[in-house]
Write an enzyme that holds these catalytic residues in place. Structure first.
Site, PDB file in Angstrom:
ATOM      1  N   GLY A  70      31.511  62.188  45.516  1.00 41.03           N
ATOM      2  CA  GLY A  70      32.760  61.990  46.227  1.00 41.03           C
ATOM      3  C   GLY A  70      33.550  60.831  45.661  1.00 41.03           C
ATOM      4  N   ASP A  71      34.660  60.531  46.313  1.00 40.78           N
ATOM      5  CA  ASP A  71      35.554  59.444  45.943  1.00 40.78           C
ATOM      6  C   ASP A  71      35.604  58.479  47.119  1.00 40.78           C
ATOM      7  OD1 ASP A  71      37.920  57.811  45.750  1.00 40.78           O
ATOM      8  OD2 ASP A  71      38.744  59.212  44.280  1.00 40.78           O
ATOM      9  N   PHE A  72      35.210  57.212  46.908  1.00 38.22           N
ATOM     10  CA  PHE A  72      35.093  56.323  48.061  1.00 38.22           C
ATOM     11  C   PHE A  72      36.437  55.904  48.650  1.00 38.22           C
ATOM     12  CE2 PHE A  72      33.759  53.287  44.487  1.00 38.22           C
ATOM     13  CZ  PHE A  72      35.022  52.736  44.287  1.00 38.22           C
ATOM     14  N   HIS A  86      35.113  43.571  43.522  1.00 34.95           N
ATOM     15  CA  HIS A  86      35.824  42.758  42.534  1.00 34.95           C
ATOM     16  C   HIS A  86      36.771  43.587  41.671  1.00 34.95           C
ATOM     17  CE1 HIS A  86      33.603  43.378  38.489  1.00 34.95           C
ATOM     18  NE2 HIS A  86      33.377  44.418  39.262  1.00 34.95           N
TER      19      HIS A  86
END
Length: 336
Positions: free
Chosen positions: A225-227, A245
């Protein structure tokens, strides 16, 4: 007696690129993997690596003086640390980040002055490209990047597996966890723990090979998935390692809120980065890493512990603490 000052510290820093490039070149040539097979003479190494005789001895002996090789007469061997962390065939290989530093970061840092004057990235963005397209354009590039991140995280993962109170939890999710070195270290050290990595779907086969090499397929799984666009799977502990960061302030806050929402009451978020000391005077590596974010991104930056704890409080975490790890890194722990 008047304290004598010397230009030596200035020169050591100013000419430090020489030592850096010598090590990076040795990794590029895979010198340490060859020596892991057994000691070899200088002539044998020069022939195997395709080195011209004019510079070969100086190159090898510089690596001796730097502490990466040992030499007896004309026979060279790896130092203990190089044998552990720079042999490509070992699971403890940490050279991936050095490979990436050699091929990408080293030339980009030549434009630091321009970055400071413009505030703009000096990597692939500078010429209309995209850093992730450059890294992920083929499977070889993707795997190199993932193993680079693993090399950078390896030492921290071992400390986290040792110091964090894992006995109080049963599941861990590593968000953007590359091939999974943190869950692997935790699972090896704590047999009651199971876990997963949340990463882009293309990472799955690399993750599965890495986990299988430790025989942990039954305890560690993969979530694609894509966070930023997907909800995070639930777990007792959510790890954001070298993730915050890499993004601007808005994204940092969003990721912490998403971690909070995915945790149960009493769950923990564990964030580790090159966190800068609150006085911004002591953690040289953290400050240099933030300059690297200037070179590599449009808005990312390293941050202080006070910054991180404030963002955790904004997200809803009821308490937080900071603990040092290794090599200029620290972990921030927030409790829901």
């Amino acid at each position: 007696m008047r304290h004598e000052i010397s230009p030596e510290p200035i020169l050591q820093v100013g000419l430090g690129f020489m030592a850096s490039k010598t090590l990076l070149t040795a990794v590029e040539l895979d010198l340490f993997s060859r020596l892991a097979e057994g000691p070899r003479t200088g002539a044998d190494l020069a022939e195997a690596l395709g080195l011209h005789p004019r510079g070969a001895a100086d190159f090898l002996d510089a690596l001796v003086a730097l502490g990466f090789l040992e030499r007896s007469e004309d026979v060279y061997r790896n130092s203990p640390s190089a044998d552990t962390f720079l042999d490509r065939e070992k699971a403890t290989y940490a050279g991936g980040i050095l490979e990436m530093a050699n091929s990408r970061l080293y030339p980009f840092w030549g434009s630091l002055t321009e970055a400071l004057r413009t505030g703009k990235p000096q990597n692939e963005h500078k010429h209309g490209g995209d850093v992730f397209d450059a890294i992920y354009r083929d499977q070889e590039g993707l795997e190199g990047f993932l193993h680079g991140m693993t090399g950078l995280s390896m030492g921290k993962a071992l400390v986290i597996a040792e110091r964090f109170p894992w006995a109080d939890y049963r599941t861990v999710l590593d968000v953007g966890g590359a091939v999974g070195c943190v869950p692997v270290a935790v699972a090896q050290r704590h047999p009651h723990m199971s876990g997963s990595v949340f990463e882009l779907p293309r990472v799955r086969p690399v993750f599965e090979r890495y986990v299988a090499s430790f025989g942990l397929e039954d305890r560690l799984t993969f979530h694609g998935g894509d966070f930023f666009t997907d909800d995070l799977p639930g777990a007792d502990v959510i790890v954001l390692g070298q993730i915050l960061h890499g993004w601007g302030l808005e994204e940092k806050r969003l990721l912490l809120k998403k971690a909070y929402d995915a945790l149960p009451d009493g769950g923990a978020v564990l964030v580790y980065d090159a966190i800068i000391d609150d006085d911004r005077k002591a953690n040289t590596f953290g400050l240099l890493a933030s300059l690297n974010m200037l070179i590599e991104t449009r808005s990312a930056f390293e941050y202080t512990a006070a910054d991180g704890r404030a963002w955790m409080a904004e997200a809803g975490f009821r308490g937080s603490r900071i603990e040092p790890l290794t090599d200029g890194y620290s972990m921030l722990v927030g409790i829901k």
